[in-house]
Design a protein around this motif. Structure first.
Motif, short mmCIF file in Angstrom:
data_model
loop_
_atom_site.label_atom_id
_atom_site.label_comp_id
_atom_site.label_asym_id
_atom_site.label_seq_id
_atom_site.Cartn_x
_atom_site.Cartn_y
_atom_site.Cartn_z
N ILE A 160 144.66 -37.62 -28.09
CA ILE A 160 143.75 -38.50 -28.83
C ILE A 160 142.54 -37.66 -29.27
N GLY A 161 142.82 -36.60 -30.01
CA GLY A 161 141.79 -35.65 -30.43
C GLY A 161 141.85 -34.40 -29.58
N ALA A 162 141.30 -33.31 -30.12
CA ALA A 162 141.29 -32.05 -29.37
C ALA A 162 140.34 -32.14 -28.18
N LYS A 163 139.27 -32.89 -28.33
CA LYS A 163 138.26 -32.95 -27.26
C LYS A 163 138.85 -33.44 -25.94
N PRO A 164 139.53 -34.61 -25.91
CA PRO A 164 140.14 -35.01 -24.64
C PRO A 164 141.21 -34.05 -24.16
N ALA A 165 141.93 -33.40 -25.08
CA ALA A 165 142.94 -32.42 -24.63
C ALA A 165 142.24 -31.28 -23.89
N LEU A 208 141.68 -18.92 -20.02
CA LEU A 208 140.87 -18.27 -21.05
C LEU A 208 140.81 -19.22 -22.24
N TYR A 209 139.58 -19.65 -22.56
CA TYR A 209 139.40 -20.55 -23.71
C TYR A 209 138.87 -19.74 -24.89
N ILE A 210 139.63 -19.76 -25.97
CA ILE A 210 139.16 -19.13 -27.21
C ILE A 210 139.27 -20.15 -28.34
N ASN A 230 136.42 -19.85 -35.65
CA ASN A 230 135.45 -20.16 -34.60
C ASN A 230 134.28 -21.02 -35.05
N ASN A 231 133.99 -22.01 -34.22
CA ASN A 231 132.74 -22.76 -34.33
C ASN A 231 131.81 -22.20 -33.26
N PRO A 232 130.67 -21.65 -33.57
CA PRO A 232 129.95 -21.75 -34.85
C PRO A 232 130.01 -20.51 -35.74
N ALA A 254 141.01 -26.14 -33.82
CA ALA A 254 140.49 -27.34 -34.52
C ALA A 254 140.23 -27.07 -36.00
N TYR A 255 139.97 -25.80 -36.35
CA TYR A 255 139.66 -25.48 -37.76
C TYR A 255 140.76 -24.64 -38.41
N ALA A 256 141.95 -24.64 -37.82
CA ALA A 256 142.99 -23.70 -38.26
C ALA A 256 143.35 -23.82 -39.73
N HIS A 298 145.76 -28.22 -31.94
CA HIS A 298 145.48 -28.50 -33.36
C HIS A 298 144.93 -29.92 -33.48
N SER A 299 144.03 -30.08 -34.43
CA SER A 299 143.39 -31.38 -34.62
C SER A 299 143.45 -31.78 -36.09
N LEU A 300 143.57 -33.08 -36.34
CA LEU A 300 143.56 -33.54 -37.74
C LEU A 300 142.14 -33.93 -38.18
N SER A 301 141.18 -33.77 -37.27
CA SER A 301 139.80 -34.21 -37.56
C SER A 301 139.19 -33.51 -38.76
N LYS A 302 139.28 -32.18 -38.79
CA LYS A 302 138.54 -31.42 -39.81
C LYS A 302 139.42 -31.06 -41.00
N SER A 303 140.65 -30.61 -40.72
CA SER A 303 141.50 -30.12 -41.80
C SER A 303 142.12 -31.25 -42.61
N TRP A 316 139.85 -40.92 -36.56
CA TRP A 316 141.20 -41.43 -36.26
C TRP A 316 141.65 -41.02 -34.87
N ARG A 317 141.15 -39.87 -34.41
CA ARG A 317 141.46 -39.30 -33.10
C ARG A 317 142.94 -38.93 -32.97
N LEU A 318 143.29 -37.82 -33.57
CA LEU A 318 144.67 -37.36 -33.49
C LEU A 318 144.72 -35.83 -33.46
C1 LIG Z 1 135.69 -26.01 -31.68
C2 LIG Z 1 135.98 -27.47 -31.63
N1 LIG Z 1 136.99 -27.90 -30.90
C3 LIG Z 1 137.29 -29.21 -30.82
C4 LIG Z 1 136.54 -30.14 -31.51
C5 LIG Z 1 136.87 -31.60 -31.34
O1 LIG Z 1 137.90 -31.97 -32.19
P1 LIG Z 1 138.50 -33.44 -32.15
O2 LIG Z 1 137.79 -34.24 -33.20
O3 LIG Z 1 139.96 -33.27 -32.46
O4 LIG Z 1 138.28 -34.00 -30.79
C6 LIG Z 1 135.47 -29.73 -32.28
C7 LIG Z 1 134.64 -30.72 -32.99
O5 LIG Z 1 133.56 -30.47 -33.46
C8 LIG Z 1 135.17 -28.35 -32.36
O6 LIG Z 1 134.16 -27.90 -33.09
#
Ligand SMILES: Cc1ncc(COP(=O)(O)O)c(C=O)c1O
Length: 415
Positions: free
Chosen positions: A118-123, A188-190, A194-196, A225-227, A252-257, A263-265
């Motif tokens: 339900i989004g990359a964040k909860p994953a 290892l989290y990469i 990259n944000n930012p 998330a930005y792939a 992978h997230s559908l949020s940005k791309s 929608w949270r996917l």
């Molecule tokens: C690096 C990074 N990962 C994950 C997320 C969260 O993505 P999602 O909306 O799929 O939870 C963000 C959102 O800003 C992000 O910048």
């Protein structure tokens, strides 16, 4: 109704991971709250001037019409009404197709190597539950998205910060991880693109990551998330590198791309062992995203023109922003990926203030220039501009960028 929080014994029983009895009593003001307050004050002091908000990290537009109409149709079907648990196969199949068509990753098994989220964040929040025992270490790149590290610490683990420096192309130096930490290193989290920093990984870097992971028995979490958003070269995936699907996963997230933030996917793909462990944890945390949203996600993932069109817009805006900033004396560059432009903060303005941190500079930008950006002081003093600001078409984008150039052009910055 009162909005005041009543005192009660609950204050004395909060878990230590959120601050224990001190929870909510902290008077420090954090970065994003400081920005919010400064924006409010600047707008009150200059009601006739437009505040240009380059701080927001989410798309300014809706999901594409074909995706919205797919959701409308699917939401009306009774078979989509129930718990989705670990997801519908149609979405996992679409994710496998997307990985192949978009990134050239062939052969992912959509049954065992992909799971929705339900989004990359909860994953990212759940992954440590699958790997971290008290005392274990997660290494994360900084500055960055801290969710995986926060949950590692919640579980009694430790976070080890790997600074992203310009001289290394904003890639972490894995060799800098001390020998004595490696025995406890589990994750290892990469995050590339990259944000930012807007940096993109290279195949050679990903190969190094795979070797490092195997040598040190570490699971890799590559946050993609930005792939879909790249300005130079083709979109790339960690999973395209030999051995990657043995050592980790990519999220992978559908949020940005795909402009589907609310929608949270998202989906987790890669090692079947790690995906299975993630699915087991997730099954105990949520009951899956609404099936109609997953099915609309199929329409989104199957339409590769969506990320392409979104990417074109950000690329155009990034070029305009670079021109505007450079005309004011900065040496900004279009980033390799994401919709963020990351640049060194100046040390001051001739005949004006000095800035000891990026935060000082960003506060000045909001107060004096009514331009909002996000400061990062974790690995040098940098600011991040996001080109997701609201603009009504290309002419309006040019107007906003011209305005930035004009507002900054009167100051002579010292670097
Ligand atoms: C690096 C990074 N990962 C994950 C997320 C969260 O993505 P999602 O909306 O799929 O939870 C963000 C959102 O800003 C992000 O910048």
């Amino acid at each position: 109704m009162t909005t005041e929080i009543k005192e009660s014994y609950l204050q004395s029983i909060f878990a230590e991971r959120i601050g224990g009895a001190r929870f909510g009593k902290d008077t420090a003001i954090y970065k994003f709250e400081k920005i919010k307050r400064a924006k409010r004050a600047a707008m009150a002091a200059n009601p006739a001037v437009e505040l240009i908000d380059m701080g927001v990290g989410e798309p300014d537009e809706m999901a594409y019409p074909n995706v919205v109409s797919s959701l409308a149709a699917e939401a009306a079907l009774p078979e989509n009404r129930g718990y989705a648990d670990n997801g519908v196969q149609e979405f996992k199949d679409a994710a496998a197709r997307y990985m192949e068509r978009m990134f050239g990753v062939k052969g992912l098994d959509p049954v065992t190597q992909i799971n929705h989220a339900i989004g990359a964040k909860p994953a990212l929040a759940m992954m440590p539950l699958a790997f971290i025992n008290p005392g274990d270490i997660l290494a994360q790149t900084v500055p960055g998205y801290p969710v995986c590290a926060t949950h590692t610490k919640y579980l009694g683990g430790e976070a080890l910060n790997l600074p992203l420096l310009e001289k290394n192309g904003f890639l972490p130096d894995l060799a800098s991880i001390p020998e004595e930490k490696r025995a406890r290193l589990k994750m290892l989290y990469i995050n590339y693109p990259n944000n930012p920093t807007g940096a993109q990984a290279t195949t050679a870097f990903y190969e190094k990551v795979v070797r490092f992971a195997m040598d040190n028995k570490v699971v890799v979490i590559q946050d993609a998330a930005y792939a879909g958003l790249v300005n130079s070269g083709k979109p790339m995936s960690f999973l395209a590198v030999d051995g990657a699907t043995e050592v980790g996963v990519e999220i992978h997230s559908l949020s940005k791309s795909h402009n589907m933030t609310g929608w949270r996917l998202a989906f987790v793909a890669g090692s079947s062992l790690a995906v299975n462990a993630f699915a087991a944890v997730k099954d105990n945390c949520d009951s899956g995203q609404f099936i109609a949203i997953q099915k609309a996600g199929v329409a989104a993932l199957d339409d590769l023109t969506i990320p392409q069109r979104i990417n074109e817009k950000y690329g155009r805006r990034l070029k305009l922003l670079v021109e505007a900033l450079n005309s004011a004396g900065f040496s900004a560059r279009v980033p390799a990926g994401t919709f963020y432009l990351y640049m060194k903060a100046p040390r001051g303005v001739e005949g004006g203030p000095t800035f000891s941190t990026a935060e000082d500079f960003s506060q000045w930008m909001i107060r004096e220039k009514l331009i909002s950006c996000v400061p990062w002081d974790d690995a040098g003093a940098f600011v991040r501009f996001s080109v997701t600001f609201s603009a009504k078409g290309v002419e309006d984008e040019k107007r906003v960028m011209g305005e930035i150039g004009r507002r900054l052009g009167s100051a002579k910055f010292i670097f």
